[in-house]
Design an enzyme around this catalytic site. Structure first.
Site, mmCIF file in Angstrom:
data_model
loop_
_atom_site.group_PDB
_atom_site.id
_atom_site.type_symbol
_atom_site.label_atom_id
_atom_site.label_comp_id
_atom_site.label_asym_id
_atom_site.label_seq_id
_atom_site.Cartn_x
_atom_site.Cartn_y
_atom_site.Cartn_z
ATOM 1 N N ASP A 48 0.836 -1.196 0.000
ATOM 2 C CA ASP A 48 0.000 0.000 0.000
ATOM 3 C C ASP A 48 0.875 1.251 0.000
ATOM 4 O OD1 ASP A 48 -2.966 1.120 0.912
ATOM 5 O OD2 ASP A 48 -1.329 2.290 1.779
ATOM 6 N N TYR A 53 3.159 9.981 -0.612
ATOM 7 C CA TYR A 53 4.278 9.355 0.105
ATOM 8 C C TYR A 53 5.608 9.625 -0.590
ATOM 9 C CZ TYR A 53 0.672 6.520 2.472
ATOM 10 O OH TYR A 53 -0.420 6.074 3.167
ATOM 11 N N LYS A 82 -3.006 5.973 -4.088
ATOM 12 C CA LYS A 82 -4.056 6.922 -3.733
ATOM 13 C C LYS A 82 -3.821 8.274 -4.412
ATOM 14 C CE LYS A 82 -3.667 4.835 0.868
ATOM 15 N NZ LYS A 82 -2.231 4.492 0.844
ATOM 16 N N HIS A 115 -7.611 9.723 -1.249
ATOM 17 C CA HIS A 115 -6.853 9.686 -0.006
ATOM 18 C C HIS A 115 -7.577 10.347 1.170
ATOM 19 C CE1 HIS A 115 -2.384 9.315 1.356
ATOM 20 N NE2 HIS A 115 -3.204 9.031 2.352
#
Length: 281
Positions: A48, A53, A82, A115
């Site tokens: 994930d 990120y 996401k 998200h």
């Protein structure tokens, strides 16, 4: 017993998803590849990540390395990313998906999520996800951090019901109303920060149960997730910890022990409340 990492649950569109995976939040891109490779090699099949990120390229590198070292096929993995809140128009969401796919070096995603709900500005993004899904570019679509009211609003215009709502979930934040709503609408709940970002590692209530089974606090909490039917994605950067986290299929919590952990709920967050932040960066 670590091979039970590949045990799956069935999402509302029939897709099989591993009940436990690896989260890569706050892992630097240049170290992500080795971590993802290690995770897949020890048995994890679900990874994930997210655009925000900043490590999708590292995840992609790790996937390619692991496929080469294990002989696995791409289809045997379950990869999630996401769309961030700065890309929630229809066109921006399509572009964000293509960018994530390019960084990951993949032909498709198994699961793509919105998200954060922001200030109820996800309608166009959801329509984009539906189109991508119907075009076969994503195996499943869902959301993150949606409260009941967000889901209620989404379902007023959605052609497709989300398969997943990924939220902060751990013994101190159990979100009973949200969980009930998701069960009622066949939306799978998935836990981020299942270990409360380390906040329960020394908890005495958990420790007493862990001692009985010769397990660690994280193992007991992750076992509690599994027994509650919650998909869980603990983060770990160390191979030995990944293995330890997965060694939860050789014991079963009693109903009394599950009730003891259930009674720990304080609705206490370690992450932001979706109602209180717009998350536009």
């Amino acid at each position: 017993m670590i091979n039970h990492l590949q045990d799956t649950i069935t999402l509302n569109n029939g897709l099989q998803m591993p009940g436990m995976g690896l989260g890569v939040f706050q892992i630097e891109n240049d170290t992500t590849a080795e971590i993802v490779k290690n995770a897949i090699e020890v048995g994890y099949r679900s990874i994930d990540t997210a655009a925000i990120y900043g490590n999708e390229a590292g995840v992609g590198d790790g996937i390619r390395q692991a496929l080469a070292s294990t002989g696995l096929k791409r289809e045997e993995l379950f990869i999630t990313s996401k769309v961030w809140n700065d890309s929630l128009s229809f066109e921006e969401t399509i572009a964000a998906y293509e960018e994530s796919l390019e960084k990951l070096g993949l032909d498709y995603l198994d699961l793509y999520l919105i998200h954060w709900p922001g200030k109820n500005k996800y309608e166009e993004a959801w329509k984009a996800l539906e189109d991508l899904y119907e075009e076969g570019k994503i195996k499943a679509i869902g959301v993150c951090n949606f409260h009941v009211e967000h889901l209620q609003n989404l379902l007023t215009f959605a052609r497709i019901t989300p398969v997943i709502n990924q939220v902060e979930f751990h013994p101190r934040l159990q979100q009973a109303e949200l969980r009930s709503f998701c069960e009622e609408h066949n939306i799978q709940l998935e836990a981020w920060a299942p270990l409360m970002q380390g906040g329960l590692l020394e908890d005495e209530t958990i420790s007493k149960i862990a001692k009985k089974y010769g397990k660690s606090n994280p193992q007991v909490i992750l076992r509690w997730d599994i027994q509650n039917g919650i998909v869980t994605i603990p983060k770990s950067v160390r191979k030995e910890r990944m293995i330890q986290n997965a060694e939860i299929f050789d014991f079963t919590l009693t109903d009394e022990e599950v009730a003891i952990i259930n009674a720990m709920n304080l609705e206490q967050r370690v992450g932001p409340n979706p109602d209180e932040f717009d998350f536009v960066m």
